[in-house]
Design a protein around this motif. Structure first.
Motif, PDB file in Angstrom:
ATOM      1  N   LEU A 385      49.948  96.765  30.957  1.00  0.00           N
ATOM      2  CA  LEU A 385      50.710  96.057  31.666  1.00  0.00           C
ATOM      3  C   LEU A 385      51.346  97.215  32.667  1.00  0.00           C
ATOM      4  N   SER A 386      51.703  98.597  32.221  1.00  0.00           N
ATOM      5  CA  SER A 386      51.820  99.644  32.684  1.00  0.00           C
ATOM      6  C   SER A 386      51.090 100.699  33.547  1.00  0.00           C
ATOM      7  N   GLU A 387      49.490  99.610  32.984  1.00  0.00           N
ATOM      8  CA  GLU A 387      48.381 100.374  34.150  1.00  0.00           C
ATOM      9  C   GLU A 387      47.607  99.245  34.955  1.00  0.00           C
ATOM     10  N   GLN A 388      48.581  98.716  34.848  1.00  0.00           N
ATOM     11  CA  GLN A 388      47.788  97.482  35.873  1.00  0.00           C
ATOM     12  C   GLN A 388      48.427  97.407  36.976  1.00  0.00           C
ATOM     13  N   PRO A 389      48.362  97.748  38.317  1.00  0.00           N
ATOM     14  CA  PRO A 389      48.763  97.827  39.541  1.00  0.00           C
ATOM     15  C   PRO A 389      49.805  96.573  40.227  1.00  0.00           C
ATOM     16  N   ALA A 390      51.132  96.711  40.845  1.00  0.00           N
ATOM     17  CA  ALA A 390      51.609  95.503  40.893  1.00  0.00           C
ATOM     18  C   ALA A 390      51.750  94.853  42.246  1.00  0.00           C
ATOM     19  N   LYS A 399      56.411  95.735  35.562  1.00  0.00           N
ATOM     20  CA  LYS A 399      55.270  97.459  35.499  1.00  0.00           C
ATOM     21  C   LYS A 399      55.944  98.755  35.156  1.00  0.00           C
ATOM     22  N   THR A 400      57.323  99.058  35.942  1.00  0.00           N
ATOM     23  CA  THR A 400      58.604  99.300  35.095  1.00  0.00           C
ATOM     24  C   THR A 400      58.971  99.641  33.963  1.00  0.00           C
ATOM     25  N   VAL A 401      59.647  98.788  33.727  1.00  0.00           N
ATOM     26  CA  VAL A 401      60.338  97.640  32.295  1.00  0.00           C
ATOM     27  C   VAL A 401      58.912  98.349  31.052  1.00  0.00           C
ATOM     28  N   ALA A 402      57.813  97.786  30.747  1.00  0.00           N
ATOM     29  CA  ALA A 402      56.483  98.700  30.584  1.00  0.00           C
ATOM     30  C   ALA A 402      57.098  99.898  30.421  1.00  0.00           C
ATOM     31  N   GLU A 403      56.877 100.550  31.348  1.00  0.00           N
ATOM     32  CA  GLU A 403      56.307 102.310  31.904  1.00  0.00           C
ATOM     33  C   GLU A 403      57.565 103.513  30.660  1.00  0.00           C
TER      34      GLU A 403
END
Length: 448
Positions: A385-390, A399-403
């Motif tokens: 999820l953190s690597e997928q483009p928002a 994405k922010t929460v996953a990172e």
């Protein structure tokens, strides 16, 4: 009478070829109303079909046992690995047949499409192989083998029911263990991603005095022996052996998380079994402790031939529980069980820094007396999820929460290192390789 009824009715199945023939007969009868010149052709076709039907029944049922089938399965299955199952089938009919086979595999696999189609000439036999990958330990019950036989006429199928009900236990991944055992014996562990660690210095366990050859460390020259022999002699040292290696497995709710069909507990169990096997091959002593809110199994570190089987039998029965780990109980258990400095590999999982802070005081106490390595898992789904483009505001939030969670895992590694506690942050699929890497590295650096 009832057995005859079951033989000829319950196990007889009509094929699409017969229904096609009957459909053609119906069409011919309809056409005969409009084309009188067809005459008796529809009736001749129908009675020929009936005659072939009777002959087909006679061909398939004249032998009480025209087919033989048997399942070839190992005594136990390996969890998380592809296990090969075979079905042996033999044709006793004096003519060629087509065979369809259904194997009733255990309900845990949730598969109803284990179907094989093959042809057999007279007196021929075949072995049909397929693979099953269990993802849970326990007992798996296989049912009967259903064999559907069709003659060259092909109007009916006769079913044979081979009752071969058997229950196979699924153990921790012993196939993976054997793979690494062979690599360790032949010193080819690096072929499976195991790093070759540069040895720093020599251990202090003396082995023998031997003649000096080019390349030997001149610092190990034994001058007294050289003077007696009149030739250069060197002391030969070997790795220190019989070190204690304990795998400690957390069975709390944090290890219930699934990945690729297996829970984190299963990955930890498989890695523990392989690590114990490699440690025994390296002539160390392997032990096991399992813990949750209460004390689990304890196997003191030994180097007996039966030690690995003892560890496997215990791991076979372990299951996750639904409460947090009692770290105070773990500390007292380790202090009471481990009588000398040992390598303690603790398989657990932390999803946040607060989860670590609750356990950190007890981890620091354990690290005072033993070499502690904490093994925990990367959350691969969060990493994806953190690597997928928002693409929208919601995507940015996710994405922010996953990172944030992924970053916390790295902070946990740094926090453990602050207190001299070694750690391994690994994806589940690379857990075994990373754990063995660290064990070999610590052994090469003479940390244990």
């Amino acid at each position: 009478m009832k057995s005859i009824f079951n033989l000829y009715y319950k196990n007889l199945f009509l094929t699409s070829r017969l229904f096609t023939g009957l459909g053609c007969a119906v069409v011919l009868y309809l056409l005969s109303f409009f084309f009188p010149w067809l005459g008796d052709i529809p009736s001749l076709f129908f009675f020929t079909l009936v005659l072939l039907f009777v002959i087909d029944i006679w061909m398939l049922y004249r032998l009480p046992k025209g087919i033989f089938a048997r399942r070839h399965a190992p005594e136990r299955l390996s969890n998380g690995d592809d296990n090969e199952i075979g079905i042996y089938v033999e044709n006793f009919y004096p003519f060629n047949i087509s065979v369809g086979i259904i194997d009733e595999i255990p309900h845990q696999f949730q598969k109803r499409d284990v179907w094989f189609k093959t042809g057999l000439i007279s007196r021929q036999h075949k072995l049909l192989n397929y693979q099953l990958r269990p993802t849970r330990r326990g007992e798996y019950e296989f049912g009967a083998i259903r064999v559907y036989v069709q003659s060259p006429i092909g109007l009916i199928n006769r079913r044979y029911n081979i009752e071969q009900v058997e229950t196979l236990p699924v153990y921790p991944s012993f196939l993976q263990m054997r793979k690494y055992e062979l690599m360790a014996i032949s010193n080819r562990l690096n072929e499976y991603g195991i790093k070759k660690i540069r040895r720093l210095g020599n251990s202090m366990e003396f082995e023998q005095i031997k003649n000096y050859v080019a390349g030997d460390d001149y610092r190990t020259l034994n001058w007294k022996a050289s003077a007696r022999r009149g030739d250069l002699m060197v002391n030969n040292y070997t790795d220190e052996k019989s070190q204690h290696v304990y795998c400690v497995i957390d069975k709390s709710r944090s290890m219930k998380m699934p990945f690729d069909g297996l829970s984190l507990l299963d990955y930890a169990i498989n890695a523990s079994l392989v690590l114990s096997s490699v440690a025994l091959l390296k002539e160390d002593k392997a032990g096991l402790i399992t813990i949750s809110e209460k004390k689990g199994a304890i196997i003191p570190a030994e180097r007996r031939p039966t030690q690995l089987n003892k560890i496997m039998e215990v791991l076979y029965k372990e299951k996750t529980r639904y409460l947090e780990t009692n770290m105070e109980l773990l500390y007292t258990t380790i202090r009471g069980t481990l009588k000398q400095r040992s390598l303690v590999v603790f398989f657990t999982n932390f999803e946040s820094m607060s989860a670590l802070q609750r356990q950190l005081p007890f981890l620091k106490r354990i690290a005072k007396f033993h070499l502690l390595v904490v093994v925990f898992f990367e959350n691969t789904e969060l990493k994806k999820l953190s690597e997928q483009p928002a693409e929208n505001v919601e995507g940015i939030y996710i994405k922010t929460v996953a990172e944030k969670f992924a970053y916390e895992k790295k902070l946990i590694v740094k926090e453990l290192a602050r207190y001299g506690i070694q750690s391994i942050l690994s994806t589940p699929q690379n857990l075994t390789v990373n754990t063995i890497n660290r064990y070999l590295e610590l052994k090469a650096r003479q940390k244990i």
